[in-house]
Design an enzyme around this catalytic site. Structure first.
Site, PDB file in Angstrom:
ATOM      1  N   GLY A  60     -46.442  10.986  27.869  1.00 35.83           N
ATOM      2  CA  GLY A  60     -48.314  10.913  28.041  1.00 35.83           C
ATOM      3  C   GLY A  60     -49.095  11.898  26.571  1.00 35.83           C
ATOM      4  O   GLY A  60     -48.104  12.264  25.937  1.00 35.83           O
ATOM      5  N   TYR A  87     -54.430  20.606  42.238  1.00 37.18           N
ATOM      6  CA  TYR A  87     -53.352  20.782  41.147  1.00 37.18           C
ATOM      7  C   TYR A  87     -53.359  22.398  40.443  1.00 37.18           C
ATOM      8  O   TYR A  87     -52.425  22.709  40.084  1.00 37.18           O
ATOM      9  CB  TYR A  87     -54.286  20.420  39.708  1.00 37.18           C
ATOM     10  CG  TYR A  87     -53.518  20.649  38.239  1.00 37.18           C
ATOM     11  CD1 TYR A  87     -52.807  19.841  37.960  1.00 37.18           C
ATOM     12  CD2 TYR A  87     -54.566  21.189  37.221  1.00 37.18           C
ATOM     13  CE1 TYR A  87     -52.155  19.919  36.294  1.00 37.18           C
ATOM     14  CE2 TYR A  87     -54.230  21.576  35.830  1.00 37.18           C
ATOM     15  CZ  TYR A  87     -53.180  20.819  35.538  1.00 37.18           C
ATOM     16  OH  TYR A  87     -52.504  20.742  34.281  1.00 37.18           O
ATOM     17  N   ARG A 145     -44.601   4.479  33.394  1.00 40.44           N
ATOM     18  CA  ARG A 145     -44.643   3.186  32.273  1.00 40.44           C
ATOM     19  C   ARG A 145     -43.843   2.895  31.098  1.00 40.44           C
ATOM     20  O   ARG A 145     -43.437   4.508  30.343  1.00 40.44           O
ATOM     21  CB  ARG A 145     -46.106   3.263  32.133  1.00 40.44           C
ATOM     22  CG  ARG A 145     -46.767   2.035  32.883  1.00 40.44           C
ATOM     23  CD  ARG A 145     -48.035   1.767  32.663  1.00 40.44           C
ATOM     24  NE  ARG A 145     -48.816   2.121  34.543  1.00 40.44           N
ATOM     25  CZ  ARG A 145     -49.592   3.662  34.456  1.00 40.44           C
ATOM     26  NH1 ARG A 145     -49.605   4.390  33.582  1.00 40.44           N
ATOM     27  NH2 ARG A 145     -49.765   4.115  35.233  1.00 40.44           N
TER      28      ARG A 145
END
Ligand code: AKB
Length: 313
Positions: free
Chosen positions: A12, A139, A37
């Protein structure tokens, strides 16, 4: 034997640059990258998997002799609002897994909180370290709960977990994924590519921000600090610069890039309106000597250079 480092959320925005910084200075420690990923350009050891899979994480800790974890996996504010259930699952189950393993295997942990921990009832100017925490996003809810969980694991089980509340982080190597502060990265790409930008926040929306090099340095410095100096085990306020979209657009123009900007606020406006405009980070400055190095003009110069470099590749 020297223990190794695990970085979750490794590919990220922050993870990719943190890994590079850790590899540069880690001597003989290996850095193991974990993400959902694969990054085909990554040359080191990587494990692909789901952060909610505790047994997979346990195997990594044992197999790679892990001693320190930088736990960065998180759904950010805007994507989290589109899928609050997933945000809770990934952000909370993931953190809980890491803290449980830290307790079992004596791991040192870094976990980032965010300015999203604050909400509408928080004082918005020079937001203090200790203040009202009533976030309006899932969040933010996971950040407040996460901060308390970190403090609990420190007090109850002695887990050495350290945290900072990141402001919006500005970088050019890897794009941020789904935050409210992302406009302050997108604007540089659009300024260079087309000279035009449509901003999803209003022109006068001030938010706290930080250039990636400062964010990485803060992360390493809090982890290097003497544990006796870490007086706050929830999360430290951390600040560098605060600016509005209009101020940022002016700074880009001042650096020689013509830019037309339109404002079309969307659902992210109300998230931004609930966050601080500026942060008081004197505890971090006092306890572990935090000091930012990038002001607005220096950051703009670096961003324009970096985006041009990426486009030339
Ligand atoms: C977001 O905008 O969601 C993040 C953050 C401030 O934590 N960049």
């Amino acid at each position: 034997m020297k223990k190794n480092i695990l970085v979750t959320g490794a590919f990220g925005q922050i993870g990719s640059e943190l890994i590079a910084a850790l590899e540069k200075r880690s001597g003989k420690s290996l850095v193991v990258a974990f993400d959902k990923r694969l990054d085909p350009n990554f040359k080191g050891i990587s494990v692909i998997g789901d952060i909610t899979d505790k047994e997979l994480l346990r195997n990594i800790v044992i197999e790679h002799n892990i001693g320190t974890v930088y736990h960065l996996v998180s759904l950010l504010s805007a994507v989290g609002e589109n899928n609050p259930e997933l945000a809770w699952k990934v952000n909370m189950d993931g953190l809980r897994n890491i803290l449980d393993l830290a307790r079992e295997y004596d791991l040192k942990v870094f976990w980032p909180s965010s300015i999203a921990a604050f909400g509408k009832t928080t004082p918005r100017e020079n937001t203090p370290q200790r203040t009202v925490l009533e976030p309006g996003t899932m969040y933010g809810v996971t950040k407040v709960a996460g901060e308390l969980l970190c403090q609990y694991y420190f007090n109850k089980f002695g887990v050495d977990v350290r945290s900072v509340r990141y402001p919006g982080v500005i970088s050019w190597k890897t794009l941020p994924g789904g935050g409210t502060t992302d406009y302050a990265v997108d604007i540089f790409w659009k300024a260079i590519e087309t000279g035009e930008y449509v901003c999803f926040l209003k022109k006068d929306t001030a938010l706290p921000m930080m250039y990636i090099d400062d964010a990485i340095r803060a992360t390493l410095e809090i982890m290097d600090a003497d544990p006796k100096k870490i007086a706050i085990r929830t999360s430290y306020n951390l600040a560098a610069v605060s600016f509005t979209p209009a101020t940022l657009a002016d700074a880009i123009r001042k650096a020689g890039v013509p830019l037309k900007i339109k404002y079309l606020p969307d659902f992210r406006q109300s998230i931004a309106d609930s966050w601080p405009k500026s942060i008081d980070d004197k505890s971090a400055r006092k306890d572990w000597k935090w000091k930012h190095q990038f002001d607005l003009d220096k950051m703009v110069k670096e961003m324009l250079r970096g985006v041009r470099e990426m486009r030339a590749k």
